[in-house]
Scaffold this motif. Structure first.
Motif, PDB file in Angstrom:
ATOM      1  N   MET A 131       1.262  -1.569   0.367  1.00 62.39           N
ATOM      2  CA  MET A 131      -0.241  -0.378  -0.130  1.00 62.39           C
ATOM      3  C   MET A 131       0.935   0.839  -0.258  1.00 62.39           C
ATOM      4  O   MET A 131       0.521   2.288  -0.577  1.00 62.39           O
ATOM      5  CB  MET A 131      -0.903  -0.152   1.198  1.00 62.39           C
ATOM      6  N   ASP A 182      -0.893  -5.424  -6.519  1.00 60.59           N
ATOM      7  CA  ASP A 182      -0.009  -5.481  -5.578  1.00 60.59           C
ATOM      8  C   ASP A 182       1.775  -5.893  -5.386  1.00 60.59           C
ATOM      9  O   ASP A 182       2.423  -5.267  -6.171  1.00 60.59           O
ATOM     10  CB  ASP A 182       0.408  -5.910  -3.836  1.00 60.59           C
ATOM     11  N   VAL A 232      -2.518   7.072   1.668  1.00 65.90           N
ATOM     12  CA  VAL A 232      -2.048   5.367   2.631  1.00 65.90           C
ATOM     13  C   VAL A 232      -2.950   5.309   3.373  1.00 65.90           C
ATOM     14  O   VAL A 232      -3.721   3.975   2.845  1.00 65.90           O
ATOM     15  CB  VAL A 232      -0.473   5.180   3.443  1.00 65.90           C
ATOM     16  N   ILE A 256      -6.220   4.714   1.253  1.00 68.69           N
ATOM     17  CA  ILE A 256      -5.885   3.240   0.199  1.00 68.69           C
ATOM     18  C   ILE A 256      -6.564   2.146   1.782  1.00 68.69           C
ATOM     19  O   ILE A 256      -7.260   1.416   1.113  1.00 68.69           O
ATOM     20  CB  ILE A 256      -4.603   3.284  -0.094  1.00 68.69           C
ATOM     21  N   ARG A 311      -9.535  -0.921   0.716  1.00 68.13           N
ATOM     22  CA  ARG A 311      -9.307  -1.812   0.404  1.00 68.13           C
ATOM     23  C   ARG A 311     -10.187  -2.197   1.432  1.00 68.13           C
ATOM     24  O   ARG A 311     -10.791  -3.761   1.318  1.00 68.13           O
ATOM     25  CB  ARG A 311      -7.637  -1.896   1.651  1.00 68.13           C
TER      26      ARG A 311
END
Lengths: 252, 239, 230, 59
Positions: free
Chosen positions: A89, A154, A222, A225, A229
């Motif tokens: 991430m 990722d 982040v 993010i 997620r």
């Protein structure tokens, strides 16, 4: 080992939140000092006059473009070896900022080149490598957006950046080789002007400003993010549960 | 009938011969390519057509054509190899044999190395061998044609290797072939510079051996590292 | 064929396959949620469940293709991850698709599959296997032109040869092995799986058919497990 | 401090302020975009939390 617990996204989320204001303040302070030194205190360059001051943002941007890519490669190695989701991430959080710094380095380099050497683009070895570095950033961003499954995106992105970072020195070497082949070694286009001490300081401080700015922005990104997620996860694994403890709904 | 069963030849465990995976994979891909010759020929035809477009676009005067010849032939070779990359894993992925390859007793890097060499034999090598013929269109002298051919022979394996990483990463991804080009072309730049540079130096009779040896060095380094990177990429894509 | 007396495999100490707390997420969906099981030599685990209930994902996880998000797969107590090199000589995985090359003939596909598994056998043995599964007279036909059932039979030929080969793979992971097979094919499969288990092998089979090896089979319905957890 | 001379940057104002301006614009743009992304993520997660609470009032 207490530090290790921050490797899980849920524990890192509130920590990142606390760090953001500090780094933002640092970035602002360094930026102000750096700009003041660069624009007002640093003497005029005897050759290039005032326009050389572009160096105070061009060089830090070019440094950041490289530093962020290498940081991404480091996170990539951690993502692939320790299989930690957070490092992947962080890579995704750093990439846009790295790409923007690369583009800015190219933009400011061109605008500095025109008055100084007469052309916006001189195929200089460093500038050409920076252009290729921008392609690598774009490749990474395109790859992780093309793959729906975040886990695969990722890991694929991590592997791509690791392969890319191995190639960066080779690319730089080959471009330098190519540049001297075609333009002859005499013209070193971006020979930076003789650096008075104050100029060096100004550039260094601006570099730190860019560096702390990059940290601030990637911590904010982040956090977004981590939340993205978490969307749609089944209730029992809802990370947001613990996040809601930090009154996420209240938008802290 | 059970008698024949028991008389089956006993082979020592495959684990002790990991390199056989290279031969198995290469022979397999070679036989498959022989079955569908079209693909290899298409890449070759594309190479010829693209190279021949430039004189038409730029005009026949040979001085200019000669100057741009190395760059044109090399970029055309790059793009021709690029076209054939998705097929390296896509067919096996579609019919499920890629999983069997990944689960083979032979280590995946050896199998991947076999596939890369098979891909090179099908696309890279024919391009290199054909390139002197195309160089004639651009008025290159025989010495320069030889350097062009050697530089392509040394460079095209690296195109297949780096391309294999891109093909493995973009396996089964929507719009994968354009994405593959975006990932792979920046990484092709050093090979392009050294390859085309060697021919240019030959044209101005400067010593070009440095470029060729650098290409050779890249082939060796990539040869050691790339199969493992591709194996890792395949494991990620097959997850 | 009467249960042949082929029991040349030395009866290894009882192998065990255990999965504990296995979990798999795809994006935001949880495909496998905290599944645990244990099977030993001579036993089969039958995976039941509707489409999309994670049967294929679980089999791929046991084969080592898919990495679980949590939990671990143990073979004789050893975690699968550490075993990855030898694991590929332990597990035989037949996926949902037939893993055949359309450009190869039936015989070539069989030979190809064996060579990938590092098994070199006399052509006579391969022909015998093809005869056993009823493909002997169609062995030169390209896989592209075979019916689904015939393609599936090539997989059975692989199982048949795996049984008779000295390096008998103790673990079979089979995803819908009987789909598109006619009744005779199903009988053949049941015989093969019976012999495999008889020799102390382990099998994990995703299927909706009622296989009459019930005596040595454990069943796990992946649907119910998921309901239970939610 | 002669501001006019400062801004003209010996007649190369376009290049100087073109670079610094681009820098400032890029930074501002990135900050706003990231904050928007954060807000949107928080909003969506918030809705789901609400929906979850509504489905199971008695915990």
């Amino acid at each position: 080992m207490s530090l290790f617990k921050y490797s899980s996204p849920t524990a890192f989320y509130p920590l990142a939140g606390k760090l953001v204001p500090w780094f933002a303040a640092l970035a602002a302070i360094f930026a102000v000092i750096g700009l003041y030194l660069g624009l007002f205190v640093a003497p005029e360059d005897f050759q290039q006059g005032e326009v050389y001051r572009i160096i105070f943002i061009h060089v830090p941007a070019a440094w950041m473009a490289m530093v962020i890519y290498l940081a991404m490669a480091m996170y990539g190695v951690m993502a692939l070896t320790f299989n930690t989701r957070l490092s992947a991430m962080m890579m995704e959080a750093l990439a846009p900022t790295g790409a923007i710094f690369t583009a800015l380095a190219l933009w400011t380099g061109a605008l500095w080149g025109k008055p100084t050497w007469g052309t916006y683009w001189a195929w200089d070895a460093r500038m050409t490598s920076t252009l290729i570095l921008l392609f690598l950033y774009i490749g990474y961003l395109a790859l992780i957006n093309a793959i729906e499954d975040k886990k695969r995106a990722d890991k694929a992105g991590a592997l791509l950046v690791i392969v890319g970072s191995v190639n960066v020195p080779i690319i730089y070497f080959s471009v330098k080789w190519w540049n001297t082949l075609h333009q002859g070694a005499s013209v070193s286009v971006t020979a930076s002007p003789k650096m008075a001490a104050i100029m060096l300081w100004a550039m260094l401080i601006m570099a730190i400003a860019c560096w702390t700015y990059a940290i601030t922005i990637s911590l904010v990104r982040v956090r977004a993010i981590i939340l993205e997620r978490e969307r749609g996860r089944s209730h029992s694994t809802r990370v947001a549960n613990t996040l809601s403890a930090t009154n996420i709904v209240a938008g802290s | 009938m059970t008698a024949t069963l028991n008389s089956l030849t006993q082979i020592d465990s495959p684990v002790f011969q990991p390199e056989r995976g290279f031969i198995v994979a290469m022979a397999r891909d070679a036989r498959l390519a022989a079955r569908s010759k079209g693909e290899a020929i298409q890449a070759l035809a594309f190479f010829v057509v693209v190279v021949s477009l430039f004189p038409l676009a730029i005009g026949p005067e040979s001085a200019l054509l000669k100057r741009i010849a190395p760059g044109v032939v090399w970029v055309a070779a790059l793009l021709s190899v690029l076209l054939t990359l998705p097929r390296m894993f896509a067919n096996d992925h579609a019919d499920g044999t890629l999983e069997q390859l990944a689960l083979s007793v032979y280590p995946l890097p050896t199998i991947v190395a076999g596939k890369i060499v098979a891909h090179w034999l099908m696309t890279g090598l024919p391009l290199a061998v054909l390139s002197p013929l195309l160089g004639l269109q651009f008025g290159l002298a025989s010495g320069e044609l030889a350097v062009l051919c050697v530089s392509l022979i040394l460079g095209t394996p690296v195109l297949s290797m780096i391309g294999a990483i891109g093909a493995a990463l973009t396996l089964g991804v929507r719009g994968g072939s354009i994405l593959l080009a975006l990932l792979v072309l920046p990484l092709y730049i050093p090979v392009l510079i050294f390859g085309a540079g060697a021919v240019e130096q030959a044209m101005v009779s400067i010593d070009f051996s440095a470029n060729l040896s650098l290409l050779g060095a890249i082939v060796l380094l990539a040869g050691l590292a790339v199969p493992f990177a591709v194996a890792a990429a395949l494991k990620i894509s097959l997850d | 064929m009467a249960a042949s007396s082929v029991s040349n495999s030395t009866q290894t100490a009882a192998d065990t396959l255990r999965g504990s707390g296995l979990r798999l997420e795809r994006g935001s969906r949880t495909i496998i949620d905290n599944i645990s099981f244990g099977i030993a030599s001579g036993q089969a685990l039958i995976l039941r469940g509707a489409n999309g209930s994670g049967k294929t994902s679980l089999l791929r996880m046991l084969a080592g293709l898919t990495l679980p998000d949590a939990g671990v797969v143990l073979w004789n107590g050893e975690p699968l991850r550490a075993l990855s090199a030898t694991w590929r000589s332990v597990a035989l995985y037949l996926g949902h698709n037939n893993a055949l090359k359309d450009d190869f003939t039936a015989h070539e596909n069989l030979a190809d599959a064996l060579s990938i598994d590092g098994i070199s056998l006399e052509p006579s043995a391969q022909l015998e296997a093809l005869e056993k599964v009823g493909l002997i007279d169609r062995r030169h036909v390209l896989a592209r032109r075979l019916s689904q059932g015939q393609k599936r039979r090539i997989g059975l030929a692989r199982l048949w040869l795996a049984l008779s080969h000295a390096h008998h793979k103790p673990l079979w992971l089979l995803d819908e092995p009987t789909n598109a097979l006619d009744s005779e094919g199903v009988l053949l499969f049941t015989e093969l799986i019976g012999r495999h288990l008889g020799r102390g092998g382990i099998a994990c089979i995703a299927t909706h058919l009622a296989l009459d090896i019930a005596s040595r089979a454990k069943e796990m319905n992946l649907d119910s497990r998921i309901e239970v957890v939610r | 401090m002669n501001w006019a001379a400062f801004f003209s940057m010996d007649a190369r104002a376009f290049y100087m302020w073109g670079s610094f301006g681009a820098f400032v614009v890029a930074i501002m743009l990135e900050i706003t975009l990231v904050r928007l992304r954060g807000k949107r993520a928080q909003a969506e997660i918030g809705e789901e939390l609400m929906a979850d609470k509504a489905k199971r009032p008695a915990q």
